[in-house]
Design a protein around this motif. Sequence first.
Motif, PDB file in Angstrom:
ATOM      1  N   THR A  23       0.820  -1.222   0.000  1.00  0.00           N
ATOM      2  CA  THR A  23       0.000   0.000   0.000  1.00  0.00           C
ATOM      3  C   THR A  23       0.850   1.267   0.000  1.00  0.00           C
ATOM      4  O   THR A  23       0.319   2.374   0.122  1.00  0.00           O
ATOM      5  CB  THR A  23      -0.939   0.014   1.221  1.00  0.00           C
ATOM      6  OG1 THR A  23      -0.174  -0.035   2.433  1.00  0.00           O
ATOM      7  CG2 THR A  23      -1.887  -1.165   1.179  1.00  0.00           C
ATOM      8  N   LEU A  33      -6.752  -2.977  -4.711  1.00  0.00           N
ATOM      9  CA  LEU A  33      -6.988  -2.822  -3.279  1.00  0.00           C
ATOM     10  C   LEU A  33      -8.479  -2.715  -2.997  1.00  0.00           C
ATOM     11  O   LEU A  33      -9.251  -2.303  -3.862  1.00  0.00           O
ATOM     12  CB  LEU A  33      -6.236  -1.586  -2.776  1.00  0.00           C
ATOM     13  CG  LEU A  33      -4.716  -1.647  -2.968  1.00  0.00           C
ATOM     14  CD1 LEU A  33      -4.066  -0.340  -2.525  1.00  0.00           C
ATOM     15  CD2 LEU A  33      -4.118  -2.824  -2.205  1.00  0.00           C
ATOM     16  N   PRO A  34      -8.929  -3.105  -1.796  1.00  0.00           N
ATOM     17  CA  PRO A  34      -8.129  -3.429  -0.624  1.00  0.00           C
ATOM     18  C   PRO A  34      -7.538  -4.836  -0.672  1.00  0.00           C
ATOM     19  O   PRO A  34      -8.017  -5.706  -1.393  1.00  0.00           O
ATOM     20  CB  PRO A  34      -9.135  -3.317   0.522  1.00  0.00           C
ATOM     21  CG  PRO A  34     -10.439  -3.704  -0.104  1.00  0.00           C
ATOM     22  CD  PRO A  34     -10.385  -3.131  -1.497  1.00  0.00           C
ATOM     23  N   LYS A  49      -5.816   0.877   6.680  1.00  0.00           N
ATOM     24  CA  LYS A  49      -6.203   1.413   5.383  1.00  0.00           C
ATOM     25  C   LYS A  49      -5.903   0.402   4.288  1.00  0.00           C
ATOM     26  O   LYS A  49      -4.855  -0.267   4.304  1.00  0.00           O
ATOM     27  CB  LYS A  49      -5.446   2.716   5.116  1.00  0.00           C
ATOM     28  CG  LYS A  49      -6.009   3.537   3.969  1.00  0.00           C
ATOM     29  CD  LYS A  49      -5.309   4.881   3.872  1.00  0.00           C
ATOM     30  CE  LYS A  49      -5.931   5.736   2.772  1.00  0.00           C
ATOM     31  NZ  LYS A  49      -5.253   7.052   2.660  1.00  0.00           N
ATOM     32  N   PHE A  50      -6.815   0.265   3.357  1.00  0.00           N
ATOM     33  CA  PHE A  50      -6.668  -0.641   2.217  1.00  0.00           C
ATOM     34  C   PHE A  50      -6.638  -2.106   2.631  1.00  0.00           C
ATOM     35  O   PHE A  50      -6.007  -2.936   1.979  1.00  0.00           O
ATOM     36  CB  PHE A  50      -5.415  -0.320   1.391  1.00  0.00           C
ATOM     37  CG  PHE A  50      -5.368   1.080   0.859  1.00  0.00           C
ATOM     38  CD1 PHE A  50      -6.364   1.555   0.024  1.00  0.00           C
ATOM     39  CD2 PHE A  50      -4.326   1.930   1.204  1.00  0.00           C
ATOM     40  CE1 PHE A  50      -6.323   2.849  -0.477  1.00  0.00           C
ATOM     41  CE2 PHE A  50      -4.278   3.222   0.719  1.00  0.00           C
ATOM     42  CZ  PHE A  50      -5.275   3.688  -0.118  1.00  0.00           C
ATOM     43  N   GLU A  52      -9.311  -5.323   3.897  1.00  0.00           N
ATOM     44  CA  GLU A  52     -10.633  -5.859   4.213  1.00  0.00           C
ATOM     45  C   GLU A  52     -10.424  -7.223   4.869  1.00  0.00           C
ATOM     46  O   GLU A  52      -9.800  -8.110   4.293  1.00  0.00           O
ATOM     47  CB  GLU A  52     -11.481  -6.009   2.949  1.00  0.00           C
ATOM     48  CG  GLU A  52     -12.882  -6.524   3.227  1.00  0.00           C
ATOM     49  CD  GLU A  52     -13.744  -6.600   1.986  1.00  0.00           C
ATOM     50  OE1 GLU A  52     -14.927  -7.007   2.099  1.00  0.00           O
ATOM     51  OE2 GLU A  52     -13.241  -6.279   0.881  1.00  0.00           O
TER      52      GLU A  52
END
Length: 289
Positions: A23, A33-34, A49-50, A52
């Motif tokens: 990332t 992404l994610p 962040k990014f 799941e």
Amino acid sequence: MAPTVALIGVHGHLFNAIHEAITSSLFKDKYNLPLRALTRDPSKEEHKKFVEYYSINYEDPSSLDNALDGVDVAINLVSPGQVWDVILQSIVRKKVPVYITSDFGCDGRKVLQKSFLDFKDGHAEKAKAAGVPKVVRFFTGLFQEFLKSPALGPTWKEHTATILGDGTGPVTATSIRDIGRAVASIAYRPASEIPDVVRIQGDQKTLNEIIAIYEKLTSNKVKVTYDPLPADSLDQLADADLLPALRIFAANPQTESFYFPETQNELVNPGLWKWQSIEELFINDFGEN
């Protein structure tokens, strides 16, 4: 088309490093992404962040199938065990094109029948036999961060070291951050361009040289004891625990377990970043006088 990547296991040494690398500005545009992060209980994981999170249960293979649906690259970060077979079966069912196995350490292929690494090699061969199109193994040498522990003999806080052999065998050691970047630099590429084996090294020093670096940075003299290397040291691997096994590998460079005469460093990192040296690691941890 940018690949979708699943990281299987989130609590080991490498999850954060691979997530941060993929990332980062170096590689973010090369991935879809994610990232998928497969874990038993997503509610216990911190937001990233990014990323799941997918809930998986190794006793319910359908949960793995759901998490791997549409995945192009699966990266196994789970500790060795029977769940590897469950993971592999799901990878085969979902036809994941690229599988990066959980090697990430010394390359013990020359002494497989004598070491704990036989399990890892067997899993990689099983994946190939099962028809996974591309099985990739990363060999990184020792994690540099482990050099701050008594993994190979030195006990820095006590300024002592008990070395197996004469300490002149070269040891490859790569930082966790650089391993993450190396994975990110490989995983997006077409399978036809990825080697089956990727050997990298952030730095290579003998144990004597590593001790000298510490002494120079801290002005502390290390009392070194050299234990003779038994003629049958490699035969002792079969019954050795992890740390004694690592010391045996370090004392036997001819096995190429820690000593990598050839690497894929240039393929992985064609000037994208600077590999961390062992001296830099020690400067960050022990300070420079």
